[in-house]
Motif scaffolding. Structure first.
Motif, PDB file in Angstrom:
ATOM      1  N   THR A   1      10.931   4.452   2.574  1.00 14.62           N
ATOM      2  CA  THR A   1       9.594   4.739   3.108  1.00 14.62           C
ATOM      3  C   THR A   1       9.510   4.532   4.615  1.00 14.62           C
ATOM      4  O   THR A   1       8.532   4.973   5.232  1.00 14.62           O
ATOM      5  CB  THR A   1       8.520   3.886   2.413  1.00 14.62           C
TER       6      THR A   1
ATOM      7  N   GLU B   1       0.820  -1.212   0.000  1.00  8.01           N
ATOM      8  CA  GLU B   1       0.000   0.000   0.000  1.00  8.01           C
ATOM      9  C   GLU B   1       0.851   1.258   0.000  1.00  8.01           C
ATOM     10  O   GLU B   1       0.498   2.251  -0.644  1.00  8.01           O
ATOM     11  CB  GLU B   1      -0.938   0.000   1.203  1.00  8.01           C
ATOM     12  N   MET B   2       1.981   1.251   0.705  1.00  9.95           N
ATOM     13  CA  MET B   2       2.833   2.430   0.736  1.00  9.95           C
ATOM     14  C   MET B   2       3.382   2.743  -0.648  1.00  9.95           C
ATOM     15  O   MET B   2       3.453   3.905  -1.051  1.00  9.95           O
ATOM     16  CB  MET B   2       3.977   2.237   1.727  1.00  9.95           C
TER      17      MET B   2
ATOM     18  N   GLN C   1       3.117  12.986   4.734  1.00 12.08           N
ATOM     19  CA  GLN C   1       4.008  12.219   3.868  1.00 12.08           C
ATOM     20  C   GLN C   1       4.006  12.783   2.452  1.00 12.08           C
ATOM     21  O   GLN C   1       5.062  12.887   1.808  1.00 12.08           O
ATOM     22  CB  GLN C   1       3.560  10.752   3.861  1.00 12.08           C
TER      23      GLN C   1
ATOM     24  N   ASP D   1      -1.290  10.974   6.119  1.00 13.15           N
ATOM     25  CA  ASP D   1      -0.804  10.738   4.769  1.00 13.15           C
ATOM     26  C   ASP D   1      -0.411  12.025   4.055  1.00 13.15           C
ATOM     27  O   ASP D   1       0.471  12.024   3.202  1.00 13.15           O
ATOM     28  CB  ASP D   1      -1.823   9.947   3.936  1.00 13.15           C
TER      29      ASP D   1
ATOM     30  N   GLN E   1       7.580   6.307   9.020  1.00 13.58           N
ATOM     31  CA  GLN E   1       7.372   5.811  10.382  1.00 13.58           C
ATOM     32  C   GLN E   1       8.110   6.708  11.374  1.00 13.58           C
ATOM     33  O   GLN E   1       7.589   7.025  12.447  1.00 13.58           O
ATOM     34  CB  GLN E   1       7.872   4.375  10.496  1.00 13.58           C
TER      35      GLN E   1
END
Length: 300
Positions: free
Chosen positions: A156, A91-92, A174, A171, A160
């Motif tokens: 990625t 998903e990332m 990010q 999100d 975190q």
């Protein structure tokens, strides 16, 4: 951010699981980074304003910038890698591919409106360490843009860290990080970044840091321009802009230094304070005008 089900960029390379020995770079044409430690051509009327200002500051011929002559970084050092199959990816990967696609749509539109062509950057996903045309880097360096190969590099797991260590969750926090690095690519295409990389070799560390702050704040503003047009498409949700502003706050030089060492050293700032980063991102968001991103001729 409403990103699911939208187009995903094909300009993504997955190098996770690879990499070489960490060596660092920091030379001319080196990477432009989001800090995580304690520390082309013209764009028409709006873009021309920025380019003329940059040309005045850097002492270069504005016609060279407007024609795109010599503005792009050299290639080389590109590692062979596979293109991500987004259908099978996590998903990332889907998320960052979608955000990159949204930046492509925005900047293609801005450049096209001014009769120019936007050369899309590539994004490299890596784990632990990576080799770029700007040298080798580790995940500890944070996301960065390498002008020499026109690639954005991202481990990625940084997201975190952004959430758990810096308290910048969401999100769109990010997405702001990705849009900031793409902002450096826009600077590269317009000739601003290559000229800075050249001139900083003859600057004192303090002078280079001061100019670096202006470069970084402009990338924040460009990220805001992208957010403006993304909002116009109806993709932003309540609280998204606040997530980005919080991320900008948490990775300001003063905030990072206070967190890591308990005091700040302004002469060592190279990305801008938390307040500066928030201010310039907001400027881009408010009107979506490149002319509002003039960090070179305005107090920062």
């Amino acid at each position: 951010m409403q990103w699911r089900g939208r187009r995903q960029s094909s300009n993504v390379e997955d190098r996770r699981g690879g990499g070489g020995m960490f060596g660092g770079s920091g030379r001319m044409g080196g990477p432009m980074r989001i800090p995580v430690r304690g520390a082309g051509g013209g764009l028409g009327i709006t873009g021309i304003i920025i380019l003329l200002i940059a040309a005045w500051i850097f002492g270069i011929n504005p016609l060279e910038l407007l024609s795109g002559g010599g503005s792009l970084g050299g290639g080389g050092g590109q590692t062979q890698s596979r293109t991500v199959d987004t259908k099978a990816s996590d998903e990332m990967t889907q998320f960052v591919s979608t955000v990159l696609a949204e930046t492509e749509d925005t900047w293609n539109g801005i450049f096209q409106a001014e009769g120019q062509t936007y050369k899309e950057p590539r994004m490299v996903l890596f784990s632990r360490q990576v080799q770029s045309a700007c040298g080798t880097a580790s995940s500890a360096s944070g996301p960065f843009y390498c002008p020499n190969d026109q690639r954005v590099y991202l481990d990625t797991t940084f997201f975190q860290q952004l959430d758990q260590q810096f308290g910048a969750s969401g999100d769109f926090a990010q997405a702001y990080v990705i849009a900031h690095e793409v902002g450096h690519h826009v600077q590269n295409l317009t000739g601003i970044l290559p000229r800075f990389n050249q001139m900083r070799q003859s600057m004192s560390p303090e002078e280079a840091n001061r100019m670096s702050v202006r470069v970084e704040l402009q990338a924040d503003c460009f990220a805001g321009v992208w957010a403006h047009f993304t909002d116009q498409k109806g993709l932003l949700e309540s609280g998204d802009v606040e997530e980005a502003l919080n991320a900008a706050t948490q990775i300001g030089d003063d905030t990072l230094q206070k967190r890591s060492q308990g005091y700040v050293v302004p002469d060592s700032f190279n990305h801008g304070t938390s307040a500066q980063r928030r201010t310039w991102f907001q400027r881009g968001v408010q009107n979506g005008r490149l002319s509002d991103c003039d960090t070179f001729n305005n107090p920062v």
